[in-house]
Design a protein around this motif. Sequence first.
Motif, mmCIF file in Angstrom:
data_model
loop_
_atom_site.group_PDB
_atom_site.id
_atom_site.type_symbol
_atom_site.label_atom_id
_atom_site.label_comp_id
_atom_site.label_asym_id
_atom_site.label_seq_id
_atom_site.Cartn_x
_atom_site.Cartn_y
_atom_site.Cartn_z
ATOM 1 N N ASN A 40 50.612 42.918 24.467
ATOM 2 C CA ASN A 40 51.256 44.180 24.102
ATOM 3 C C ASN A 40 52.550 44.366 24.897
ATOM 4 O OD1 ASN A 40 50.505 45.228 26.731
ATOM 5 N ND2 ASN A 40 48.431 45.473 25.902
ATOM 6 N N LEU A 41 53.218 45.463 24.647
ATOM 7 C CA LEU A 41 54.489 45.737 25.315
ATOM 8 C C LEU A 41 54.326 45.946 26.824
ATOM 9 C CD1 LEU A 41 56.261 48.048 22.706
ATOM 10 C CD2 LEU A 41 56.708 45.643 23.203
ATOM 11 N N GLU A 42 53.204 46.484 27.239
ATOM 12 C CA GLU A 42 52.970 46.672 28.682
ATOM 13 C C GLU A 42 52.891 45.321 29.391
ATOM 14 O OE1 GLU A 42 52.787 48.681 32.163
ATOM 15 O OE2 GLU A 42 53.187 49.562 30.210
ATOM 16 N N ASP A 43 52.270 44.340 28.759
ATOM 17 C CA ASP A 43 52.232 42.986 29.325
ATOM 18 C C ASP A 43 53.646 42.429 29.461
ATOM 19 O OD1 ASP A 43 49.454 43.044 29.372
ATOM 20 O OD2 ASP A 43 49.238 41.872 27.522
ATOM 21 N N LEU A 44 54.465 42.618 28.429
ATOM 22 C CA LEU A 44 55.849 42.145 28.482
ATOM 23 C C LEU A 44 56.628 42.820 29.614
ATOM 24 C CD1 LEU A 44 57.040 41.852 24.776
ATOM 25 C CD2 LEU A 44 56.731 40.011 26.432
ATOM 26 N N LYS A 45 56.393 44.090 29.799
ATOM 27 C CA LYS A 45 57.063 44.835 30.873
ATOM 28 C C LYS A 45 56.697 44.251 32.236
ATOM 29 C CE LYS A 45 57.310 49.474 32.869
ATOM 30 N NZ LYS A 45 56.845 50.862 32.718
ATOM 31 N N LYS A 46 55.412 44.012 32.448
ATOM 32 C CA LYS A 46 54.958 43.448 33.730
ATOM 33 C C LYS A 46 55.563 42.065 33.967
ATOM 34 C CE LYS A 46 50.591 45.958 33.751
ATOM 35 N NZ LYS A 46 49.139 45.863 33.552
ATOM 36 N N ILE A 47 55.589 41.250 32.938
ATOM 37 C CA ILE A 47 56.181 39.914 33.055
ATOM 38 C C ILE A 47 57.670 40.035 33.374
ATOM 39 C CG2 ILE A 47 56.794 37.827 31.768
ATOM 40 C CD1 ILE A 47 54.084 38.202 30.266
ATOM 41 N N GLY A 48 58.354 40.941 32.684
ATOM 42 C CA GLY A 48 59.773 41.154 32.930
ATOM 43 C C GLY A 48 60.058 41.568 34.371
ATOM 44 N N ILE A 49 59.220 42.414 34.925
ATOM 45 C CA ILE A 49 59.378 42.838 36.324
ATOM 46 C C ILE A 49 59.246 41.639 37.252
ATOM 47 C CG2 ILE A 49 58.249 44.152 38.181
ATOM 48 C CD1 ILE A 49 57.644 46.311 35.973
#
Length: 128
Positions: A40-49
Amino acid sequence: MKYYIASSFANIHTVREVAARLDQSGCQNIYDWTASSVANLEDLKKIGIHEKAAVMNCEVFIMIYPAGKGANTELGLALATNKKIVIYAMNHDILDVAKTSSFYQLPEVTVVFGSITELTSLVLNGSI
């Protein structure tokens, strides 16, 4: 030496092989995005961080080309923060004006063709 490897999921095996060779030589992979899963988008956010922090904290930025949009964004961060940058080109599209980016041609970017052994030797010898 601390390093980070950017690329795309299509190149995951090459990323892992380069990382394994560098790790065996005592180098430290700042972040291994290949172990991540995205649901999901939250996973992408964490990876991006994590990826942003990895680029900011690495000594050498390696991009396996061709790469995706995220890797190109990471390249921009590496350029802006004056990292040592090497692009391992797995094809010659990087030399094709219609397919390449002006940023790949900058003097502070080292483009490497050839074997993974040649790439890792260059990185380990500090020849970039």
